[in-house]
Design a protein around this motif. Structure first.
Motif, short mmCIF file in Angstrom:
data_model
loop_
_atom_site.label_atom_id
_atom_site.label_comp_id
_atom_site.label_asym_id
_atom_site.label_seq_id
_atom_site.Cartn_x
_atom_site.Cartn_y
_atom_site.Cartn_z
N TYR A 193 -12.63 17.07 -1.46
CA TYR A 193 -12.23 16.58 -0.14
C TYR A 193 -12.84 17.44 0.97
N ASN A 194 -12.68 18.76 0.86
CA ASN A 194 -13.21 19.66 1.88
C ASN A 194 -14.74 19.61 1.95
N GLY A 195 -15.39 19.41 0.81
CA GLY A 195 -16.84 19.34 0.77
C GLY A 195 -17.40 18.07 1.39
N LEU A 239 -12.56 9.87 5.06
CA LEU A 239 -12.10 10.15 3.70
C LEU A 239 -10.73 10.80 3.73
N SER A 240 -9.83 10.32 2.90
CA SER A 240 -8.50 10.93 2.79
C SER A 240 -8.36 11.58 1.42
N LYS A 241 -7.41 12.49 1.31
CA LYS A 241 -7.14 13.11 0.01
C LYS A 241 -6.67 12.07 -0.98
N THR A 242 -5.91 11.09 -0.51
CA THR A 242 -5.45 10.01 -1.39
C THR A 242 -6.62 9.27 -2.00
N THR A 243 -7.64 8.99 -1.19
CA THR A 243 -8.83 8.30 -1.69
C THR A 243 -9.54 9.15 -2.74
N VAL A 244 -9.63 10.46 -2.49
CA VAL A 244 -10.25 11.36 -3.47
C VAL A 244 -9.48 11.30 -4.79
N TYR A 245 -8.17 11.45 -4.73
CA TYR A 245 -7.35 11.42 -5.96
C TYR A 245 -7.46 10.07 -6.66
N ASN A 246 -7.41 8.98 -5.91
CA ASN A 246 -7.52 7.64 -6.51
C ASN A 246 -8.88 7.43 -7.14
N THR A 247 -9.92 7.91 -6.48
CA THR A 247 -11.27 7.79 -7.03
C THR A 247 -11.40 8.60 -8.31
N LEU A 248 -10.89 9.82 -8.29
CA LEU A 248 -10.94 10.65 -9.49
C LEU A 248 -10.18 9.99 -10.64
N SER A 286 -17.22 1.45 -3.25
CA SER A 286 -17.09 1.70 -1.82
C SER A 286 -17.94 2.91 -1.46
N HIS A 287 -18.22 3.05 -0.18
CA HIS A 287 -18.99 4.21 0.29
C HIS A 287 -18.28 5.51 -0.09
N GLN A 288 -16.97 5.56 0.09
CA GLN A 288 -16.22 6.77 -0.20
C GLN A 288 -16.23 7.09 -1.70
N ARG A 289 -16.08 6.09 -2.54
CA ARG A 289 -16.13 6.33 -3.99
C ARG A 289 -17.49 6.85 -4.40
N LEU A 290 -18.53 6.26 -3.84
CA LEU A 290 -19.88 6.71 -4.18
C LEU A 290 -20.12 8.15 -3.72
N LYS A 291 -19.57 8.52 -2.58
CA LYS A 291 -19.74 9.90 -2.09
C LYS A 291 -19.02 10.89 -3.02
#
Length: 141
Positions: A43-45, A53-62, A20-25
Motif C-alpha cells: 500500500y505505502n509503495g 488505492l485503499s488498503k481494503t483494495t490491497v487486501y482484497n487483491t492479495l 482493474s488498474h489497481q489490481r494490476l499495480k
C-alpha cells in the motif's frame, strides 16, 4: 527469479479475475519487489502512484491472488504476513538485523515426517533466521 508479468495477467484472465488498474499495480509491485512485502508495504509503495488505492483494495487483491494460486502468504513472525510471488517450493531466511527475507532453493520433499503418516499436507515451509552476509560484513551481528 524473474516473473513474467504478461503470463500472470493471462492467468488472471483464465481464472476470471477482473483486471482493474489497481489490481494490476498490486501484481506489478509484487513482480518487481522480491522483498516479500507486507500488505502495508505494498500500500505505502503504491499510494503515491495510485492515490485512489485503499488498503481494503490491497487486501482484497492479495486475497484474490492467493485464491488463484498466483502468490503465497508466508508467516515468518507471529503477526507478520508477507506475500511471495514465487509459488514454487523454496525456503526463506530472515535476517534478524536488517529484517530482509531471502529465498533459497531447497528440496522440501527430502524432509521426512513419519509422524505425519496419514495426514494431508497442504503447504510446506522451511524458515531460517539469523544474520545475513551483508549485516555480518557491516558488523551488525
Amino acid at each position: 527469479m524473474k516473473v513474467n508479468f504478461e503470463s500472470l495477467i493471462d492467468e488472471l484472465k483464465n481464472k476470471k479475475i477482473r483486471l482493474s488498474h489497481q489490481r494490476l499495480k498490486v501484481l506489478e509491485y509484487l513482480t518487481t519487489n522480491y522483498n516479500h512485502p507486507t500488505a502495508d508495504q505494498i500500500y505505502n509503495g503504491l499510494h503515491d502512484e495510485v492515490p485512489t488505492l485503499s488498503k481494503t483494495t490491497v487486501y482484497n487483491t492479495l486475497s484474490s491472488l492467493l485464491d488463484a494460486g498466483l502468490i503465497r502468504a508466508i508467516n515468518i513472525e507471529d503477526n507478520e504476513v508477507r506475500y511471495d510471488i514465487n509459488t514454487h517450493d523454496h525456503g526463506h531466511f530472515k535476517c534478524e538485523s536488517c529484517k530482509n527475507i531471502y529465498d533459497f532453493n531447497i528440496d522440501i520433499d527430502l524432509f521426512e515426517a513419519d509422524q505425519l503418516s496419514g495426514f494431508e499436507i497442504n503447504d510446506k515451509n522451511v524458515f531460517f533466521k539469523g544474520t545475513c552476509r551483508s549485516c555480518i560484513a557491516d558488523g551488525k551481528e
